[in-house]
Design an enzyme around this catalytic site. Structure first.
Site, mmCIF file in Angstrom:
data_model
loop_
_atom_site.group_PDB
_atom_site.id
_atom_site.type_symbol
_atom_site.label_atom_id
_atom_site.label_comp_id
_atom_site.label_asym_id
_atom_site.label_seq_id
_atom_site.Cartn_x
_atom_site.Cartn_y
_atom_site.Cartn_z
ATOM 1 N N LYS A 51 96.944 93.753 74.022
ATOM 2 C CA LYS A 51 97.121 92.319 73.814
ATOM 3 C C LYS A 51 96.685 91.478 75.014
ATOM 4 O O LYS A 51 96.310 90.315 74.849
ATOM 5 C CB LYS A 51 98.585 92.017 73.489
ATOM 6 N N SER A 301 97.324 101.527 70.968
ATOM 7 C CA SER A 301 97.409 100.095 71.235
ATOM 8 C C SER A 301 98.400 99.695 72.315
ATOM 9 O O SER A 301 98.243 98.649 72.955
ATOM 10 C CB SER A 301 97.746 99.346 69.940
#
Length: 320
Positions: A51, A301
């Site tokens: 992110k 992720s």
């Protein structure tokens, strides 16, 4: 529509700020999966998740006037931390709206990076209305966690780096929640390797992307009860349009399969990966017949795991 050039430009813009995360392999995992698996380890990224790439790309493109206004986002955790750190690095005030049931470790980290945290009910409606109310009152600039082209382009730089390092893959497996990482990754991979297949993987208990992909129309998220807290969010419109164009399939995995994949990563590769990050490996293992002998890319992720419960058990065992 976001293009490969947008992702390459994002990479040029953020490369000085992001960590070029390692690509790792495991003979044991290859044996289990029946294929060659290359893991792009975004659990080693700043804030422990991919992110940061999108958040930094978005904030760095704000005008000076927008930076003076400050930024806001709603997030259950990883985008919250990412926007908090990116804003701090660029001298911008950040306010994050977080559901009350967000992971404690992610709440504390978001505050630690300098953001103001405002809590809301754990529903998309509450997240949205709380955020809009604060924008109306203070004039903050919204940096959406996945429905923002700048965020999507930044997210796609992880897959771009993976392809640069190992060459084209037969399949790329990517977790899907809001769709920013999957859509950005699909643009990067399809742009560089037209024959590569991109597979989104989602918890069965939070399957709105799976249903939307098959219906070719956005489907509502209905009470997503999954250990993969980063994937509880609803699929965004911007990412969904890209997914329909570029993604070859979306599959679901069970809670047991997610936990098993996370355990493999922890035990066999010594990688601390959160449940959301383990979801694509669960997909590879579930699809082993389909991908046998193939060259597989996997985006891990994130690695932000709340360890309080684990260490509390150790502490209790010591007391006993």
């Amino acid at each position: 529509m976001i293009t490969l050039q947008d992702i390459q430009s994002a990479h040029d813009r953020i490369r000085h700020a992001v960590t070029r995360t390692p690509v790792m392999t495991s003979h044991a995992v290859d044996e289990m999966a029946g294929c060659r698996v290359f893991f792009k380890c975004e659990n080693f990224q700043k804030v422990g998740a991919f992110k940061f790439r999108g958040a930094y790309n978005a904030v760095s493109q704000l005008t000076e006037a927008e930076k003076q206004q400050g930024v806001i986002a709603h997030s259950s955790g990883n985008h919250a931390q990412a926007l908090a750190l990116a804003s701090s690095m660029l001298g911008v005030k950040a306010v994050i709206v977080m559901p009350r049931n967000s992971s404690k470790v992610k709440i504390e980290a978001t505050r630690g990076y300098g953001a103001e945290v405002v809590f809301c009910a754990p529903t998309l409606e509450s997240r949205t209305t709380t955020t809009q109310k604060l924008i109306a009152e203070h004039g903050y600039v919204l940096i959406h966690p996945y429905n923002d082209p700048r965020v999507i382009a930044g997210a796609g730089t992880a897959a771009l780096e993976l392809i640069e390092e190992i060459g084209c893959v037969d399949y790329l497996f990517v977790p899907v929640g809001g769709g920013g990482l999957l859509s950005g990754s699909s643009i990067a991979v399809k742009g560089r390797c037209g024959k590569s297949k991109v597979i989104g993987v989602e918890p069965k208990n939070a399957d709105d992307a799976y249903r939307s992909f098959r219906a070719k129309k956005l489907q509502p998220s209905v009470d997503p009860q999954t250990i993969a807290d980063g994937l509880r969010t609803s699929l965004g419109e911007t990412g969904f349009k890209i997914i329909l164009q570029n993604v070859d399939d979306i599959m679901t995995v069970t809670e047991a399969e997610i936990i098993a994949a996370m355990r493999i990563l922890w035990e066999r590769m010594k990688l601390v990966v959160e449940p959301s990050g383990a979801v694509p490996l669960a997909g590879v293992l579930a699809a082993h017949e389909r991908v046998r002998a193939a060259k597989i890319g996997v985006i891990l992720s994130g690695g932000n795991v709340d360890l309080d419960g684990m260490f509390r058990e150790y502490e209790l065992s010591i007391v006993k």
